[in-house]
Structure formats: C-alpha cells, structure tokens
Scaffold this motif. Structure first.
Motif, PDB file in Angstrom:
ATOM      1  N   GLY A  60      -2.702  -9.584  -4.841  1.00  0.00           N
ATOM      2  CA  GLY A  60      -2.677  -9.380  -6.281  1.00  0.00           C
ATOM      3  C   GLY A  60      -3.274  -8.054  -6.714  1.00  0.00           C
ATOM      4  N   LEU A  61      -4.002  -7.369  -5.820  1.00  0.00           N
ATOM      5  CA  LEU A  61      -4.586  -6.071  -6.151  1.00  0.00           C
ATOM      6  C   LEU A  61      -3.565  -4.943  -6.092  1.00  0.00           C
ATOM      7  CD1 LEU A  61      -7.952  -6.279  -4.155  1.00  0.00           C
ATOM      8  CD2 LEU A  61      -7.642  -6.584  -6.616  1.00  0.00           C
ATOM      9  N   VAL A  62      -2.414  -5.214  -5.471  1.00  0.00           N
ATOM     10  CA  VAL A  62      -1.402  -4.160  -5.303  1.00  0.00           C
ATOM     11  C   VAL A  62      -0.861  -3.743  -6.666  1.00  0.00           C
ATOM     12  CG1 VAL A  62       0.847  -3.607  -4.318  1.00  0.00           C
ATOM     13  CG2 VAL A  62      -0.776  -5.002  -3.022  1.00  0.00           C
ATOM     14  N   GLY A  63      -0.717  -2.443  -6.873  1.00  0.00           N
ATOM     15  CA  GLY A  63      -0.151  -1.936  -8.125  1.00  0.00           C
ATOM     16  C   GLY A  63      -1.126  -1.043  -8.872  1.00  0.00           C
TER      17      GLY A  63
ATOM     18  N   ASP B 182      -4.041  -0.304 -11.397  1.00  0.00           N
ATOM     19  CA  ASP B 182      -5.207  -0.940 -12.005  1.00  0.00           C
ATOM     20  C   ASP B 182      -5.064  -0.876 -13.525  1.00  0.00           C
ATOM     21  OD1 ASP B 182      -7.638  -1.759 -12.946  1.00  0.00           O
ATOM     22  OD2 ASP B 182      -8.832  -0.512 -11.613  1.00  0.00           O
ATOM     23  N   GLN B 183      -5.012  -2.045 -14.180  1.00  0.00           N
ATOM     24  CA  GLN B 183      -4.761  -2.080 -15.615  1.00  0.00           C
ATOM     25  C   GLN B 183      -5.933  -1.578 -16.447  1.00  0.00           C
ATOM     26  OE1 GLN B 183      -3.053  -5.749 -17.041  1.00  0.00           O
ATOM     27  NE2 GLN B 183      -1.875  -6.067 -15.180  1.00  0.00           N
ATOM     28  N   VAL B 184      -7.080  -1.434 -15.827  1.00  0.00           N
ATOM     29  CA  VAL B 184      -8.246  -0.932 -16.564  1.00  0.00           C
ATOM     30  C   VAL B 184      -8.404   0.578 -16.382  1.00  0.00           C
ATOM     31  CG1 VAL B 184     -10.750  -1.086 -16.865  1.00  0.00           C
ATOM     32  CG2 VAL B 184      -9.408  -3.156 -16.421  1.00  0.00           C
ATOM     33  N   SER B 185      -8.361   1.043 -15.129  1.00  0.00           N
ATOM     34  CA  SER B 185      -8.574   2.468 -14.865  1.00  0.00           C
ATOM     35  C   SER B 185      -7.277   3.266 -14.777  1.00  0.00           C
ATOM     36  CB  SER B 185      -9.361   2.640 -13.560  1.00  0.00           C
ATOM     37  OG  SER B 185      -8.582   2.217 -12.442  1.00  0.00           O
ATOM     38  N   GLY B 186      -6.160   2.587 -14.544  1.00  0.00           N
ATOM     39  CA  GLY B 186      -4.880   3.287 -14.415  1.00  0.00           C
ATOM     40  C   GLY B 186      -4.643   3.878 -13.048  1.00  0.00           C
ATOM     41  N   MET B 187      -5.512   3.612 -12.083  1.00  0.00           N
ATOM     42  CA  MET B 187      -5.354   4.144 -10.727  1.00  0.00           C
ATOM     43  C   MET B 187      -4.421   3.250  -9.905  1.00  0.00           C
ATOM     44  SD  MET B 187      -7.228   6.874 -10.720  1.00  0.00           S
ATOM     45  CE  MET B 187      -7.427   7.221  -8.967  1.00  0.00           C
ATOM     46  N   GLN B 188      -3.718   3.884  -8.949  1.00  0.00           N
ATOM     47  CA  GLN B 188      -2.860   3.112  -8.052  1.00  0.00           C
ATOM     48  C   GLN B 188      -3.700   2.511  -6.928  1.00  0.00           C
ATOM     49  OE1 GLN B 188       0.834   4.851  -6.696  1.00  0.00           O
ATOM     50  NE2 GLN B 188       0.912   6.251  -8.442  1.00  0.00           N
ATOM     51  N   ARG B 189      -3.350   1.278  -6.550  1.00  0.00           N
ATOM     52  CA  ARG B 189      -4.082   0.592  -5.493  1.00  0.00           C
ATOM     53  C   ARG B 189      -3.097  -0.010  -4.497  1.00  0.00           C
ATOM     54  NH1 ARG B 189      -7.990  -3.326  -8.967  1.00  0.00           N
ATOM     55  NH2 ARG B 189      -5.938  -4.293  -9.265  1.00  0.00           N
ATOM     56  N   LEU B 190      -3.281   0.305  -3.226  1.00  0.00           N
ATOM     57  CA  LEU B 190      -2.539  -0.312  -2.126  1.00  0.00           C
ATOM     58  C   LEU B 190      -1.027  -0.180  -2.272  1.00  0.00           C
ATOM     59  CD1 LEU B 190      -4.620  -3.628  -1.889  1.00  0.00           C
ATOM     60  CD2 LEU B 190      -4.918  -1.553  -0.532  1.00  0.00           C
ATOM     61  N   THR B 191      -0.573   0.875  -2.927  1.00  0.00           N
ATOM     62  CA  THR B 191       0.871   1.077  -3.066  1.00  0.00           C
ATOM     63  C   THR B 191       1.451   1.889  -1.915  1.00  0.00           C
ATOM     64  OG1 THR B 191       0.519   3.075  -4.388  1.00  0.00           O
ATOM     65  CG2 THR B 191       0.716   0.985  -5.580  1.00  0.00           C
ATOM     66  N   PHE B 192       0.606   2.583  -1.150  1.00  0.00           N
ATOM     67  CA  PHE B 192       1.029   3.380   0.009  1.00  0.00           C
ATOM     68  C   PHE B 192       2.122   4.380  -0.374  1.00  0.00           C
ATOM     69  CE2 PHE B 192      -0.389  -0.769   1.576  1.00  0.00           C
ATOM     70  CZ  PHE B 192      -1.427  -0.361   2.404  1.00  0.00           C
ATOM     71  N   GLY B 193       2.017   4.901  -1.587  1.00  0.00           N
ATOM     72  CA  GLY B 193       2.974   5.896  -2.041  1.00  0.00           C
ATOM     73  C   GLY B 193       4.336   5.344  -2.413  1.00  0.00           C
ATOM     74  N   MET B 194       4.477   4.037  -2.487  1.00  0.00           N
ATOM     75  CA  MET B 194       5.771   3.426  -2.830  1.00  0.00           C
ATOM     76  C   MET B 194       5.821   3.131  -4.322  1.00  0.00           C
ATOM     77  SD  MET B 194       6.148   0.719   0.306  1.00  0.00           S
ATOM     78  CE  MET B 194       5.880   1.213   2.004  1.00  0.00           C
ATOM     79  N   PRO B 195       6.682   3.795  -5.055  1.00  0.00           N
ATOM     80  CA  PRO B 195       6.739   3.552  -6.502  1.00  0.00           C
ATOM     81  C   PRO B 195       7.180   2.125  -6.847  1.00  0.00           C
ATOM     82  CG  PRO B 195       8.569   4.962  -5.789  1.00  0.00           C
ATOM     83  CD  PRO B 195       7.636   4.846  -4.635  1.00  0.00           C
ATOM     84  N   GLN B 196       7.884   1.459  -5.917  1.00  0.00           N
ATOM     85  CA  GLN B 196       8.335   0.092  -6.188  1.00  0.00           C
ATOM     86  C   GLN B 196       7.169  -0.896  -6.279  1.00  0.00           C
ATOM     87  OE1 GLN B 196       9.344   2.001  -3.690  1.00  0.00           O
ATOM     88  NE2 GLN B 196      11.593   2.093  -3.564  1.00  0.00           N
ATOM     89  N   LEU B 197       6.014  -0.507  -5.719  1.00  0.00           N
ATOM     90  CA  LEU B 197       4.849  -1.397  -5.743  1.00  0.00           C
ATOM     91  C   LEU B 197       3.896  -1.098  -6.894  1.00  0.00           C
ATOM     92  CD1 LEU B 197       3.942  -1.624  -1.942  1.00  0.00           C
ATOM     93  CD2 LEU B 197       5.051  -3.366  -3.359  1.00  0.00           C
ATOM     94  N   MET B 198       4.252  -0.159  -7.759  1.00  0.00           N
ATOM     95  CA  MET B 198       3.333   0.218  -8.836  1.00  0.00           C
ATOM     96  C   MET B 198       3.125  -0.923  -9.826  1.00  0.00           C
ATOM     97  SD  MET B 198       4.453   4.182  -9.511  1.00  0.00           S
ATOM     98  CE  MET B 198       3.283   4.395 -10.843  1.00  0.00           C
ATOM     99  N   ASN B 199       4.114  -1.794  -9.965  1.00  0.00           N
ATOM    100  CA  ASN B 199       3.969  -2.955 -10.851  1.00  0.00           C
ATOM    101  C   ASN B 199       3.437  -4.178 -10.129  1.00  0.00           C
ATOM    102  OD1 ASN B 199       4.899  -1.653 -13.197  1.00  0.00           O
ATOM    103  ND2 ASN B 199       7.035  -1.989 -12.607  1.00  0.00           N
ATOM    104  N   GLY B 200       3.016  -3.991  -8.894  1.00  0.00           N
ATOM    105  CA  GLY B 200       2.484  -5.113  -8.134  1.00  0.00           C
ATOM    106  C   GLY B 200       3.574  -5.829  -7.354  1.00  0.00           C
ATOM    107  N   ILE B 201       3.164  -6.852  -6.621  1.00  0.00           N
ATOM    108  CA  ILE B 201       4.115  -7.661  -5.852  1.00  0.00           C
ATOM    109  C   ILE B 201       4.727  -8.688  -6.791  1.00  0.00           C
ATOM    110  CG2 ILE B 201       4.344  -9.345  -3.988  1.00  0.00           C
ATOM    111  CD1 ILE B 201       2.192  -7.841  -2.486  1.00  0.00           C
ATOM    112  N   PRO B 202       6.047  -8.662  -6.997  1.00  0.00           N
ATOM    113  CA  PRO B 202       6.684  -9.629  -7.901  1.00  0.00           C
ATOM    114  C   PRO B 202       6.517 -11.050  -7.374  1.00  0.00           C
ATOM    115  CG  PRO B 202       8.339  -8.363  -6.702  1.00  0.00           C
ATOM    116  CD  PRO B 202       7.019  -7.738  -6.398  1.00  0.00           C
ATOM    117  N   LEU B 203       6.225 -11.963  -8.297  1.00  0.00           N
ATOM    118  CA  LEU B 203       5.860 -13.314  -7.888  1.00  0.00           C
ATOM    119  C   LEU B 203       7.029 -14.088  -7.288  1.00  0.00           C
ATOM    120  CD1 LEU B 203       3.714 -15.466  -7.721  1.00  0.00           C
ATOM    121  CD2 LEU B 203       4.229 -16.126 -10.082  1.00  0.00           C
TER     122      LEU B 203
END
Length: 432
Positions: free
Chosen positions: A120-123, A125-146
C-alpha cells in the motif's frame, strides 16, 4: 436513476458469484465472501453458498434502504463527526480482523498484513508528494490497483497452486442441490448475524471513502469474535458468506445517506449518481429531501425493486451456475487464467496491469506454499493507505499531539474496541 440504481445494486451482489465458484472476487467488496464461499464450493456446497449469498445480499440491501428511509438525516450528522482522527483509529480497528482471517497461524497472518501494508506504500505520498517504491515506473505512481491485486492474489495464485498439485483429480466435487426454502430457513437461523452485519454495512457506508470492502472485512471479523463455537469459519462456514454479503450490500443504502443529505459521495460508485442528479439540475444537499420528496420516494422504491429483481434473477439462474465447476480442471484453469488477464486489463486498459497480475500471482503462489494466507495481505493493502493518510493528517492538524486520539469521544470508543479485539485475539490464539 432506475438504470443506475439497478446496476448499482446488481453489481454489488453479482461479484459474489465468481468469488464462490472460482475464488475470483468480482469486485473488491466480495473478497471476504471467497474465504468461506469457495471452500463451500470445494466441499460440493456451491448451490448452498449461492443461495445464502443471494438472500443475505437482498436482506442487507433492504435493511439499508429502510434505514435510509427513516434516519438518514441523523446518520448524516453522525458521519460529519468523523475526522481524520476517527478514520485513522477506524482503520486500526479494521486491522484487528487479521485475527479472524489468519487461518492456523496468527503470526503468518500478521506477516501477510504487514506485506499488504507495504504494498500500500507504493505510489505518490499524498502528504509530501514524493514517489515511493515506484522504481521509476509511471504506472505505479497511483499505487497498486486493488482489483488487479485481488485477481492475482486470489484467482491466479489458486490456479498456480492447483496446477502444481500432484493428485489425479480432474474434477471438483459433485455439487449438491440446495433448495431456496432450505437457504431461507438457514438464513432465519442466523437472523441476528444477518441483521448485525447489515447494520455494520450501513454504518460504514455512510462514512465517505470507505465502501463495501471495509464493511465486509469488519463484519467478518466481528462474526469471528462473536461466533466462538464456529470452528469452520474460514474453512467453509455459511456464517462467513452471510456476514460478508449482507454487510457489503448494506453499503448501497448507507452510501446514499451522505449523497442525498450532504451532497458527499459515500464511495466512488455514488459519485456517478451525483453526476446523474446534477445533469438533471438537482443538487444533492441538506435540502434535497424537503425540496424533492417525490424523487426521494422514487429512489427508495427503485432500490427496493432493484433488490427484488436481484432476488428473482439470481434465484432463477443459480441452478446452472455451479455447472461451471463440472468442467475438467485442465480446461477450466486455463480459461480462468485468461479471464484473469482480461479482467485486469479492462480496469484501466493497461497492459502493465496484466504484467502486475502475473508478478503478484506468482508471489501469491510462493506465499501460499509457505503457509501465508492471502486475505490478510488484501486487508493490509486496503487499510494501510487509509491508516497512514489519516494518521499523518491528524498529527499535522493537531500539532503532533497524540492525546487527541483519546480526548475525542468517538476515537476513544474505537480505541477501546480495538484494545478489546486485540485482547480477545491474544486469548483465542494463546489457547489454540
């Protein structure tokens, strides 16, 4: 409105069909149904599980409509009292459901929940705006789809597990017939469970941003706590199906409470209903019921009619649905795998989601082999972002003062309930 409300109610129930027959939840809200529903199908009781899910869905939906009809303004006022503090504690309370869905090992269940929260940390950060655990993949910027995650962890992992089985079973068990009258009698035996789960679903439905997924897990966890003598829960118990389906369908009426009385969508689906009203020049809000009494009455009638249609159509079709299970596994499993890929692609029309399903499905298969259940992972994936986002917002608004969690009445009550659930879980597993 008739079209939208019919789809709204029918879709909430219909997701239980693949959850029971194929261990593939049709929507995130039906994930809890698959825990016991699919195990019942493996025991030859798919017809029984389908019958109970239909009746529980209809009862949950009707109960939520009756509450919408009578105490909608009061429930809306109560929902307004929930801030980020209450949502954070509410998510923490939901995590105590891990004890109910951990199988034989609470430790492995906790490990699964932590893995889910990590996903759930992927994507961004809604507070700081930083990318987390996306490994440079823009498809993961919104997180892992449920939904792709559910397809991978439940369906594809199960397919891979069955492919590697060493037995010669080519068919699932012969399915037993179960009459609608027998299903009704069984539901009446569990009437208090049905009503309680329906009330849980309605209450959670009025909280914006929650939805049927959280409602089903919390109702399931409460069932595990209260039904201490049910040793089959999680292994093919009808109580699990009843609790999950009555609660997730009760969200339909509950989510309409903030929509019609406050103009706030209870979940993503009701946001579409707001658009339908606005197109007609009708603005939902505190004066909606007083200014549009006829439309409000029509919405209530349409909801009741929608659930009556669900009852008739589902009961008429449930006889031939279990025949899916009579297909030989060498034929059925590849079909399920293809449908997994097609279903994942249809969510966002991205081929990346298909790759994600393959990766998560393989990871889920490995985790199943070492005994870590999938349900806690999904629960962590659902609740982790809710807890993190609201906890950080609460701390920011209240100047990092943690005492706000015990000084606010609703938060304090939820913390007490959470502590009670933790103590119960510890005593339960210490005796096991």
């Amino acid at each position: 409105m008739a079209l939208l409300l019919g789809i709204y109610c029918g879709g909430y129930y219909a997701g239980s069909i693949p959850a029971i027959l194929l261990n593939t939840p049709g929507s995130p809200g039906n994930a809890a149904t698959s825990l016991d529903g699919y195990k019942m199908a493996l025991k030859g009781e798919a017809d029984r599980a389908l019958g109970l899910s239909i009746l529980a869905s209809v009862v949950g939906g009707v109960v939520s409509v009756l509450l919408l009809m009578t105490i909608a303004p009061f429930l809306a006022t109560l929902a307004l009292k929930f801030t980020s503090v209450e949502y954070a504690v509410f998510g923490l309370f939901g995590l105590t459901c891990v004890a109910a869905i951990s199988g034989k090992s609470l430790i492995k269940g906790i490990i699964g929940a932590v893995l889910g929260m990590y996903l759930g940390l992927v994507g961004i950060d809604q507070v700081s705006g930083m990318q987390r655990l996306t490994f440079g993949m823009p498809q993961l910027m919104n997180g892992i789809p449920l939904l792709p995650a559910l397809i991978a962890l439940f369906a594809l992992a199960e397919v891979l597990s069955r492919v590697t089985q060493q037995d010669d079973e080519s068919h699932l068990p012969v399915q037993q017939r179960y009459s609608a009258l027998s299903a009704l009698r069984e539901l009446l035996r569990h009437k208090w469970l049905t009503i309680k789960s329906s009330l849980i679903g309605t209450f959670i439905g009025i909280l914006p941003g929650t939805g049927p997924t959280i409602a089903a897990w919390i109702a399931y966890g409460e069932t595990s706590r209260s039904e201490k003598t049910d040793t089959e829960l999680g292994h093919g118990s009808p109580r699990g199906v009843i609790a999950a389906e009555s609660s997730n369908n009760a969200v339909t009426g509950g989510a309409l409470v903030p929509l019609l009385t406050l103009g706030i969508p209870g979940d993503t689906v009701t946001a579409v209903l707001i658009g339908a009203l606005l197109i007609q020049g009708i603005t939902p809000g505190p004066s909606f019921i007083g200014d549009n009494p006829i439309l409000f009455t029509q919405i209530l009638v349409l909801l009741i009619l929608a659930y009556l249609c669900v009852l008739v159509v589902a009961m008429a079709s449930r006889r031939w649905l279990p025949h899916i299970l009579s297909v030989p596994l060498p034929v059925l499993l590849p079909i399920i795998a293809v449908l997994c890929a097609a279903g994942g692609y249809s969510v966002n029309n991205l081929s990346f989601d298909v790759i994600l399903i393959a990766v998560l499905g393989l990871a889920g298969f490995v985790l199943l082999r070492v005994g870590i259940p999938m349900a806690p992972i999904v629960l962590g994936l659902v609740l982790g972002p809710i807890i993190e986002r609201n906890l950080r917002q609460a701390m920011t608004v209240h100047d990092m003062d943690f005492t706000v969690f015990v000084t606010r009445p609703i938060s304090a009550v939820l913390l007490i309930a959470t502590a009670f659930m933790i103590v119960w879980a510890w005593r339960r597993w210490s005796k096991a």
